[in-house]
Design an enzyme around this catalytic site. Structure first.
Site, PDB file in Angstrom:
ATOM      1  N   TYR A 161       0.860  -1.181   0.000  1.00  0.00           N
ATOM      2  CA  TYR A 161       0.000   0.000   0.000  1.00  0.00           C
ATOM      3  C   TYR A 161       0.899   1.234   0.000  1.00  0.00           C
ATOM      4  O   TYR A 161       1.524   1.564   1.004  1.00  0.00           O
ATOM      5  CB  TYR A 161      -0.900  -0.037   1.230  1.00  0.00           C
ATOM      6  CG  TYR A 161      -1.965   1.032   1.328  1.00  0.00           C
ATOM      7  CD1 TYR A 161      -2.074   2.069   0.406  1.00  0.00           C
ATOM      8  CD2 TYR A 161      -2.887   1.004   2.367  1.00  0.00           C
ATOM      9  CE1 TYR A 161      -3.049   3.028   0.508  1.00  0.00           C
ATOM     10  CE2 TYR A 161      -3.880   1.968   2.487  1.00  0.00           C
ATOM     11  CZ  TYR A 161      -3.954   2.983   1.556  1.00  0.00           C
ATOM     12  OH  TYR A 161      -4.924   3.946   1.680  1.00  0.00           O
ATOM     13  N   LYS A 200      -0.938  -1.028  -4.375  1.00  0.00           N
ATOM     14  CA  LYS A 200      -2.045  -0.073  -4.374  1.00  0.00           C
ATOM     15  C   LYS A 200      -1.409   1.302  -4.381  1.00  0.00           C
ATOM     16  O   LYS A 200      -0.821   1.736  -3.386  1.00  0.00           O
ATOM     17  CB  LYS A 200      -2.929  -0.251  -3.135  1.00  0.00           C
ATOM     18  CG  LYS A 200      -4.013   0.818  -3.008  1.00  0.00           C
ATOM     19  CD  LYS A 200      -4.752   0.704  -1.681  1.00  0.00           C
ATOM     20  CE  LYS A 200      -5.734   1.842  -1.509  1.00  0.00           C
ATOM     21  NZ  LYS A 200      -6.429   1.802  -0.190  1.00  0.00           N
TER      22      LYS A 200
END
Length: 305
Positions: A136, A164
């Site tokens: 992330y 992400k």
């Protein structure tokens, strides 16, 4: 379950009752709405999931409940947001024990680690689990960027498979794709760049407003991926004022209020967060009510899934 890193993966909210317990009934309503819309995975315990307020036992309950609900139809992924490397490794072990199929992992919380420390952190987590990992990357909100050079080191671990990307730099998708090809699956993590990211070659979209509008989100993704740009754009232009509720310090409250308006959530948040009130609540409701009045008829996007 082997994870196919593509499509829309909602970062689902955690539902609470008025007495601050997990509301598993409404949680189930929402998960079933996501599955009906055709999402490709469920992500638990992210920013939207109010991860920092959840106990380890609550995370266990959420994973086990979701595994029971999806019945193997899509992967269940839980976010790891820990302050220490040891804590992150322990969280990864718990995730596997409780039935999670994969991990989404933030850099260390609170301490602003150097590049070397960040790489070591992710490396130690990867070495200590066989679950597939999505990194992330959100330097805007969390202050640490996982750069392309850092990914060059991290991708020696086979289970680091996706990113992400929440840098809000749309060109970053092209940079990832140009440098790593198909070795790294790239997801956008910014709702207001959802369609643009797909057009630029993103594999998927870790979405927020999908929590309230699952069919519209999946329709935009599938139509754009299929090259049916004008159809996707018509939905996306309608959707954008609502999607902008995601880029706010109160995104959790905004999206939970959106879930209420579409009948698949509650407004309860966990303190220190509080539900919206006053003029701000009126403003958000006005955006949502305006969108609901002009909600578009969707084409049969499911034939594309």
């Amino acid at each position: 379950m082997r994870i196919e890193w593509k499509g829309v993966m909602p970062a689902v909210t955690t539902k609470f009752t008025q007495d601050d317990k997990l509301d598993l009934d409404m949680f189930g309503v929402n998960i079933n709405a996501q599955l009906e819309a055709g999402v490709n995975g469920i992500i638990l315990g992210g920013t939207l999931g109010e991860a920092s307020t959840l106990t380890d036992d609550e995370k266990r309950i959420l994973v086990e409940t979701t595994v029971d609900l999806v019945k193997g139809s899509v992967p269940v992924i839980i976010n790891i947001a820990e302050q220490t490397t040891k804590g992150a490794i322990e969280a990864a072990h718990r995730a596997k024990k409780h039935g999670a199929d994969g991990l989404m992992v933030l850099p260390p919380m609170r301490y602003k680690s150097t590049d070397r420390e960040t790489v070591t952190y992710y490396s130690e987590v990867a070495k200590n689990t066989d679950l597939p990992i999505m990194v992330y990357n959100n330097p805007v909100d969390y202050g640490i960027e996982v750069t392309h050079d850092m990914f060059e080191e991290l991708l020696k671990f086979d289970n680091i498979q996706a990113v992400k990307d929440s840098t809000r730099d749309i060109s970053n998708i092209t940079r990832f794709r140009s440098r790593f090809g198909s070795r790294l699956n790239v997801f956008t993590g910014v709702d207001t760049l959802g369609m643009e990211s797909v057009v630029m070659g993103a594999d998927g979209w870790v979405a927020g407003l999908v929590c309230a509008f699952p069919a519209e989100t999946v329709a935009v993704y599938e139509l754009a991926k299929a090259g049916r740009i004008q159809e996707a754009l018509a939905i996306y232009r309608w959707f954008l004022p609502i999607l902008e509720l995601d880029i706010s310090p109160q995104l959790v409250q905004n999206i939970k209020l959106a879930e209420v308006t579409t009948g698949i959530g509650t407004e309860q948040v966990r303190a220190p967060r509080l539900p919206l009130q006053g003029e701000e609540r009126k403003r958000v409701l006005q955006i949502l009510e305006s969108g609901l009045k002009s909600r578009p008829q969707l084409p049969d996007y499911k034939v594309l899934i």
